[in-house]
Design a protein around this motif. Structure first.
Motif, short mmCIF file in Angstrom:
data_model
loop_
_atom_site.label_atom_id
_atom_site.label_comp_id
_atom_site.label_asym_id
_atom_site.label_seq_id
_atom_site.Cartn_x
_atom_site.Cartn_y
_atom_site.Cartn_z
N PHE A 168 0.83 -1.21 0.00
CA PHE A 168 0.00 0.00 0.00
C PHE A 168 0.87 1.26 0.00
CE2 PHE A 168 -1.98 3.20 2.89
CZ PHE A 168 -3.03 3.60 2.09
N LEU A 169 1.91 1.28 0.82
CA LEU A 169 2.80 2.44 0.86
C LEU A 169 3.47 2.67 -0.49
CD1 LEU A 169 4.51 2.08 4.37
CD2 LEU A 169 2.51 3.45 3.75
N ASP A 170 3.86 1.59 -1.15
CA ASP A 170 4.46 1.72 -2.49
C ASP A 170 3.45 2.29 -3.49
OD1 ASP A 170 6.87 0.71 -1.60
OD2 ASP A 170 6.42 -1.35 -2.20
N ILE A 171 2.21 1.83 -3.40
CA ILE A 171 1.17 2.31 -4.30
C ILE A 171 0.91 3.80 -4.06
CG2 ILE A 171 -1.33 2.17 -4.74
CD1 ILE A 171 -1.03 -0.90 -4.39
N LEU A 172 0.97 4.21 -2.80
CA LEU A 172 0.80 5.63 -2.48
C LEU A 172 1.88 6.48 -3.16
CD1 LEU A 172 -0.04 5.88 1.34
CD2 LEU A 172 -1.59 6.13 -0.59
N LYS A 173 3.11 6.00 -3.12
CA LYS A 173 4.21 6.76 -3.71
C LYS A 173 4.06 6.90 -5.22
CE LYS A 173 7.57 5.25 -0.21
NZ LYS A 173 8.75 4.38 0.03
N ASP A 175 1.16 6.49 -7.03
CA ASP A 175 -0.09 7.20 -7.33
C ASP A 175 -0.41 7.14 -8.82
OD1 ASP A 175 -2.37 8.67 -6.91
OD2 ASP A 175 -1.36 10.60 -6.63
N ARG A 176 -0.48 5.92 -9.32
CA ARG A 176 -0.61 5.66 -10.75
C ARG A 176 -1.79 6.41 -11.40
NH1 ARG A 176 1.17 0.98 -13.13
NH2 ARG A 176 1.26 -0.01 -11.06
N ALA A 177 -2.92 6.44 -10.70
CA ALA A 177 -4.13 7.05 -11.29
C ALA A 177 -4.41 8.46 -10.75
CB ALA A 177 -5.33 6.13 -11.03
N ASN A 178 -3.45 9.03 -10.02
CA ASN A 178 -3.59 10.38 -9.47
C ASN A 178 -4.83 10.49 -8.58
OD1 ASN A 178 -2.87 13.10 -9.07
ND2 ASN A 178 -4.18 13.78 -10.76
N CYS A 183 -8.57 10.57 -1.19
CA CYS A 183 -8.85 9.65 -0.09
C CYS A 183 -7.90 9.86 1.09
CB CYS A 183 -8.80 8.20 -0.58
SG CYS A 183 -7.45 7.82 -1.71
N GLN A 184 -7.68 11.09 1.46
CA GLN A 184 -6.74 11.41 2.54
C GLN A 184 -7.21 10.87 3.89
OE1 GLN A 184 -3.58 13.09 2.43
NE2 GLN A 184 -3.90 12.35 0.36
N GLU A 185 -8.52 10.95 4.17
CA GLU A 185 -9.02 10.48 5.45
C GLU A 185 -8.83 8.98 5.61
OE1 GLU A 185 -13.25 10.21 7.94
OE2 GLU A 185 -13.09 11.57 6.23
N GLU A 186 -9.08 8.23 4.54
CA GLU A 186 -8.94 6.77 4.58
C GLU A 186 -7.46 6.39 4.71
OE1 GLU A 186 -12.59 8.02 3.53
OE2 GLU A 186 -10.87 8.40 2.21
N SER A 318 -6.17 0.35 -1.86
CA SER A 318 -4.97 0.17 -2.69
C SER A 318 -5.35 0.04 -4.16
CB SER A 318 -4.20 -1.08 -2.25
OG SER A 318 -3.73 -0.96 -0.92
N ASP A 319 -6.37 -0.76 -4.42
CA ASP A 319 -6.77 -0.99 -5.81
C ASP A 319 -7.35 0.28 -6.44
OD1 ASP A 319 -6.80 -2.92 -7.90
OD2 ASP A 319 -8.98 -2.99 -7.74
N TYR A 320 -8.11 1.02 -5.66
CA TYR A 320 -8.65 2.29 -6.18
C TYR A 320 -7.51 3.23 -6.56
CZ TYR A 320 -10.65 6.95 -6.26
OH TYR A 320 -10.99 8.23 -6.64
N ILE A 321 -6.56 3.39 -5.66
CA ILE A 321 -5.43 4.29 -5.93
C ILE A 321 -4.61 3.81 -7.12
CG2 ILE A 321 -3.26 5.18 -4.98
CD1 ILE A 321 -4.65 5.09 -2.20
N ASP A 322 -4.54 2.49 -7.28
CA ASP A 322 -3.72 1.90 -8.35
C ASP A 322 -4.46 1.80 -9.68
OD1 ASP A 322 -1.13 0.97 -8.87
OD2 ASP A 322 -1.78 -1.12 -8.83
#
Length: 385
Positions: A168-173, A175-178, A183-186, A318-322
């Motif tokens: 998840f932390l890697d996906i955050l960095k 941020d493939r789909a911007n 989703c800052q609160e989550e 994670s999937d949403y962000i990715d």
């Protein structure tokens, strides 16, 4: 060849059946991973599934796990004098005697349809949930003497929450789909609870709890209930059978069943805990695992409910962000609910918060059942997550 038109290619059907004898083929179920079809003959029915080889990259290992586990359950069922055809899945071999058909580089498998059983997508009936708890507990008890080293991890680190957190932390960095900005609160909730996520993996590593055969997808519609007696029959959809902790199955079943809302309900006001369902499932479950469950597993039953809500919320987020790469969206869903994986994440994390705030009440319920069933352990009711 038959002139009937089916939603499943005849070339697949002919691997298993004489196609002209088939009465009907229709899509079946609402699973997010595999494509499932019901094949109907005048006197019997079968299930055919296309295995999603993007999720299950080794379909042969999946089928080997299933065959080993169902054979072990079948042995126990027959030994106890029950009908194995109603209590355990039976794989149908291809015309070449294989457990899978490979057609155009796609993997297909077939099982007997259990006519006597019914599954529920949703119900508030406590009796059904007590039987569901019995079914999950019975699964663990039947496989208590199975050697888990025989099983392949078909999805590596499936319930390794610390590993999923690192991903998840890697996906955050990246941020493939911007989408991080949405989703800052989550994200904050996930990070704030980092120190709460390694309890089960640590207990397994330290061998304080045993590795067991786990189903890993114990939602209600994977639990067969007898249509007539309304008693538990067994578990279906065994793709994710691997070794792990029984706490994963217990917690995941409650994540799905004891929530007052569906996991994709966008209205967070609807998300809470049905304590009657929690109690019924736990009563059924503990009635079956008495004698095999160890104290450190019992102590973490309520925690596992929290953890599975957290973990699945983490996976959806994670999937949403990715960019929705795992829980893929159909064209219709993309049009109607393009942010559904974020909505699912919000839903599951809200449920995790509900477990946390109701921790003492849930612990009291477990203690009452432990006392009622003659267990010699009492949980500390003042503790929390």
């Amino acid at each position: 060849m038959s002139k009937k038109r089916f939603p499943l290619p005849n070339v697949v059907l002919s691997e298993y059946f004489k196609v002209e004898n088939i009465q009907e083929v229709r899509r079946y179920g609402n699973g997010l991973i595999n494509n499932t079809f019901l094949v109907i003959f005048p006197t019997c029915k079968y299930i055919i599934q296309k295995i999603n080889d993007e999720v299950f990259t080794n379909p042969f290992a999946v089928m080997n796990n299933i065959e080993l586990v169902t054979a072990h359950i079948r042995k126990n069922v027959i030994y106890s004098g029950q009908d194995d055809k109603t209590c355990v899945l039976t794989t149908v071999l291809t015309k070449y005697g294989q457990t899978m058909a490979i057609v155009n580089d796609e993997y297909w498998r077939c099982t007997r349809f259990i006519e006597e059983g019914i599954t529920y997508d949703h119900t508030d009936d406590p009796h059904i949930f007590e039987e569901a708890g019995r079914a999950v507990g019975l699964f663990h008890r039947q496989l208590d003497d199975f050697h888990t080293r025989l099983l392949v991890d078909t999805i590596k680190n499936f319930h390794n929450t610390p590993h999923r957190y690192c991903t998840f932390l890697d996906i955050l960095k990246i941020d493939r789909a911007n989408r991080v900005k949405d989703c800052q609160e989550e994200i904050k909730f996930i990070i704030d609870h980092e120190d709460k996520i390694n309890v089960i993996t640590k207990l397994l590593h330290e061998r304080k709890i045993p590795k067991r055969v786990t189903h890993n997808d114990t939602k209600l519609n994977n639990i067969m209930i007898d249509k007539v007696t309304h008693k538990a029959l067994g578990l279906i959809d065994l793709d994710t059978v691997m070794k792990g902790s029984l706490l994963y199955d217990y917690g995941d079943a409650l994540r799905c069943g004891a929530s007052t809302a569906a996991e994709d309900d966008p209205n967070l006001d609807n998300v809470g805990i049905n304590k009657t369902v929690f109690e019924a499932f736990t009563r059924g479950y503990l009635s079956e695992v008495k004698g095999i469950i160890v104290d450190d597993e019992i102590k973490n039953l309520v925690y596992s409910f929290f953890l599975m809500c957290y973990e699945v919320g983490l996976r959806f987020l994670s999937d949403y962000i990715d960019g929705d790469r795992y829980f893929k969206l159909t064209p219709e869903t993309k049009q109607k609910r393009p942010n559904i994986n974020l909505e699912r994440a919000k839903n599951q994390l809200k449920l995790a918060k509900e477990v946390k705030s109701n921790y003492t009440d849930l612990t009291k319920i477990v203690n009452n059942i432990l006392h009622e069933q003659g267990y010699r352990i009492t949980l500390e009711e003042g503790s929390s997550i």
